[in-house]
Design a protein around this motif. Structure first.
Motif, PDB file in Angstrom:
ATOM      1  N   CYS A 181     -40.405  12.487  44.058  1.00 47.88           N
ATOM      2  CA  CYS A 181     -41.230  11.399  43.545  1.00 47.88           C
ATOM      3  C   CYS A 181     -40.373  10.151  43.355  1.00 47.88           C
ATOM      4  O   CYS A 181     -39.642  10.036  42.375  1.00 47.88           O
ATOM      5  CB  CYS A 181     -41.902  11.793  42.223  1.00 47.88           C
ATOM      6  SG  CYS A 181     -43.069  10.554  41.609  1.00 47.88           S
ATOM      7  N   GLY A 182     -40.467   9.229  44.305  1.00 42.57           N
ATOM      8  CA  GLY A 182     -39.797   7.950  44.133  1.00 42.57           C
ATOM      9  C   GLY A 182     -40.527   7.107  43.102  1.00 42.57           C
ATOM     10  O   GLY A 182     -41.740   7.248  42.921  1.00 42.57           O
ATOM     11  N   PHE A 183     -39.790   6.227  42.432  1.00 44.61           N
ATOM     12  CA  PHE A 183     -40.395   5.463  41.345  1.00 44.61           C
ATOM     13  C   PHE A 183     -40.080   3.984  41.492  1.00 44.61           C
ATOM     14  O   PHE A 183     -38.942   3.593  41.767  1.00 44.61           O
ATOM     15  CB  PHE A 183     -39.891   5.967  39.996  1.00 44.61           C
ATOM     16  CG  PHE A 183     -40.748   5.551  38.833  1.00 44.61           C
ATOM     17  CD1 PHE A 183     -41.969   6.159  38.587  1.00 44.61           C
ATOM     18  CD2 PHE A 183     -40.334   4.532  37.983  1.00 44.61           C
ATOM     19  CE1 PHE A 183     -42.764   5.776  37.527  1.00 44.61           C
ATOM     20  CE2 PHE A 183     -41.119   4.139  36.906  1.00 44.61           C
ATOM     21  CZ  PHE A 183     -42.340   4.763  36.677  1.00 44.61           C
ATOM     22  N   LEU A 184     -41.109   3.166  41.293  1.00 47.75           N
ATOM     23  CA  LEU A 184     -41.032   1.713  41.409  1.00 47.75           C
ATOM     24  C   LEU A 184     -41.191   1.088  40.034  1.00 47.75           C
ATOM     25  O   LEU A 184     -42.098   1.437  39.280  1.00 47.75           O
ATOM     26  CB  LEU A 184     -42.153   1.224  42.336  1.00 47.75           C
ATOM     27  CG  LEU A 184     -42.461  -0.270  42.398  1.00 47.75           C
ATOM     28  CD1 LEU A 184     -41.314  -1.015  43.057  1.00 47.75           C
ATOM     29  CD2 LEU A 184     -43.755  -0.507  43.167  1.00 47.75           C
ATOM     30  N   ALA A 185     -40.308   0.147  39.694  1.00 48.74           N
ATOM     31  CA  ALA A 185     -40.400  -0.560  38.411  1.00 48.74           C
ATOM     32  C   ALA A 185     -39.704  -1.902  38.557  1.00 48.74           C
ATOM     33  O   ALA A 185     -39.161  -2.227  39.610  1.00 48.74           O
ATOM     34  CB  ALA A 185     -39.765   0.262  37.291  1.00 48.74           C
ATOM     35  N   GLY A 186     -39.727  -2.697  37.469  1.00 45.22           N
ATOM     36  CA  GLY A 186     -39.029  -3.968  37.485  1.00 45.22           C
ATOM     37  C   GLY A 186     -39.632  -4.985  38.437  1.00 45.22           C
ATOM     38  O   GLY A 186     -38.913  -5.767  39.065  1.00 45.22           O
ATOM     39  N   VAL A 187     -40.963  -4.996  38.542  1.00 42.56           N
ATOM     40  CA  VAL A 187     -41.633  -5.958  39.428  1.00 42.56           C
ATOM     41  C   VAL A 187     -41.737  -7.304  38.707  1.00 42.56           C
ATOM     42  O   VAL A 187     -42.305  -7.392  37.620  1.00 42.56           O
ATOM     43  CB  VAL A 187     -43.032  -5.466  39.823  1.00 42.56           C
ATOM     44  CG1 VAL A 187     -43.711  -6.470  40.750  1.00 42.56           C
ATOM     45  CG2 VAL A 187     -42.952  -4.091  40.481  1.00 42.56           C
ATOM     46  N   CYS A 188     -41.184  -8.333  39.302  1.00 40.24           N
ATOM     47  CA  CYS A 188     -41.189  -9.651  38.668  1.00 40.24           C
ATOM     48  C   CYS A 188     -41.274 -10.734  39.737  1.00 40.24           C
ATOM     49  O   CYS A 188     -40.559 -10.675  40.743  1.00 40.24           O
ATOM     50  CB  CYS A 188     -39.931  -9.841  37.819  1.00 40.24           C
ATOM     51  SG  CYS A 188     -39.896 -11.370  36.852  1.00 40.24           S
ATOM     52  N   THR A 189     -42.145 -11.719  39.502  1.00 34.03           N
ATOM     53  CA  THR A 189     -42.320 -12.846  40.417  1.00 34.03           C
ATOM     54  C   THR A 189     -42.166 -14.147  39.648  1.00 34.03           C
ATOM     55  O   THR A 189     -42.675 -14.285  38.529  1.00 34.03           O
ATOM     56  CB  THR A 189     -43.713 -12.811  41.077  1.00 34.03           C
ATOM     57  OG1 THR A 189     -43.891 -11.566  41.748  1.00 34.03           O
ATOM     58  CG2 THR A 189     -43.869 -13.940  42.086  1.00 34.03           C
ATOM     59  N   HIS A 190     -41.476 -15.086  40.233  1.00 36.68           N
ATOM     60  CA  HIS A 190     -41.340 -16.408  39.620  1.00 36.68           C
ATOM     61  C   HIS A 190     -42.734 -17.034  39.487  1.00 36.68           C
ATOM     62  O   HIS A 190     -43.511 -17.044  40.460  1.00 36.68           O
ATOM     63  CB  HIS A 190     -40.460 -17.296  40.494  1.00 36.68           C
ATOM     64  CG  HIS A 190     -39.969 -18.531  39.821  1.00 36.68           C
ATOM     65  ND1 HIS A 190     -40.820 -19.549  39.400  1.00 36.68           N
ATOM     66  CD2 HIS A 190     -38.710 -18.938  39.484  1.00 36.68           C
ATOM     67  CE1 HIS A 190     -40.115 -20.507  38.845  1.00 36.68           C
ATOM     68  NE2 HIS A 190     -38.833 -20.168  38.871  1.00 36.68           N
TER      69      HIS A 190
END
Length: 250
Positions: A181-190
């Motif tokens: 199970c890969g995990f995605l986090a820390g999504v940030c856009t200017h």
């Protein structure tokens, strides 16, 4: 009551539940993650994960009666520092637990329909540059470039306008991933770059990499964040409402 030592036994008991598989933090040699323990009782499975995404988690699934018995046993075993997390409807039925907050667990085992354009894995220098995004616009993120805990960061580096130097405008991390199970986090856009589809491109890039490597990509998102949920749904992710709970003292 049975404690499970091998990852394959946890996989069998999880029966495809991505949240429990992620909590197990499975290693490619077939072991559970560092400090992770797991138990099975009847239909219920519980997995304790120390300091996973900055929490001591007790992931739980199963029939309410079996799960309630298992939660009591596990908390007696590992102590009260672990926060129970499970399907919202299940948490509501376990005596002694008070719901704290609801969020969506989202996952997919399919590759995104269209390839991401303009996204790349960031080098060490650019990751450090991305830290200012979080300092200014997302200081509460569980995953941040300065932490050094992510496996890798992906992003779009571009200029905000004529005469301005290129900088990371949208980023996301491969962090806390497990063997299955890969995990995605820390999504940030200017903020000045929003509305251009950058977050969707970056997340699609990371999701594709995670599915190819781990067979599944997952993330957690606040239930009151419809814009982010819509982005993830467009990338083929399905959602399930989970609740984190507090143990009520008798």
């Amino acid at each position: 009551m049975e404690e499970l030592i091998r990852l394959r036994d946890v996989e069998e008991a999880a029966a495809g539940d991505g949240h429990l598989l992620w909590a197990a933090q499975g290693q490619h040699d077939g072991r559970l993650g560092p400090g992770v323990r797991a138990w099975r009782h009847g239909t219920a499975l519980a997995v304790t994960s120390p300091d996973l995404s900055r929490r001591n988690r007790l992931a739980i699934k199963g029939d309410p009666d079996d799960a309630a018995h298992l939660v009591r046993h596990v908390l007696d075993e590992v102590g009260p520092a672990y926060r129970p997390v499970g399907q919202a409807s299940l948490i509501d039925e376990i005596p002694g637990l008070t719901p704290l907050r609801a969020f969506f667990w989202m996952e997919t085992s399919a590759l995104p329909d269209s390839p991401a354009v303009g996204v790349e894995w960031l080098d060490e220098v650019t990751v450090k540059e991305a830290a200012s995004l979080f300092d200014r616009f997302f200081p509460d993120s569980f995953a941040q470039p300065e932490d050094g805990i992510a496996h890798r960061w992906a992003g779009i580096v571009d200029s905000l306008g004529s005469g301005t130097p290129p900088e990371p405008l949208a980023v996301a991390a491969d962090v806390w991933s497990a063997a299955n199970c890969g995990f995605l986090a820390g999504v940030c856009t200017h903020p000045a770059a929003r509305g251009r589809g950058l977050a969707q491109a970056v997340c699609g890039f990371v999701i594709e990499a995670l599915v190819r490597r781990h067979g599944r990509a997952a993330l957690m998102v606040h239930a009151d964040n419809p814009s982010a949920i819509a982005v993830y749904e467009r990338l083929g992710m399905t959602k399930r409402l989970l609740t984190a709970a507090q143990v009520v003292s008798p």
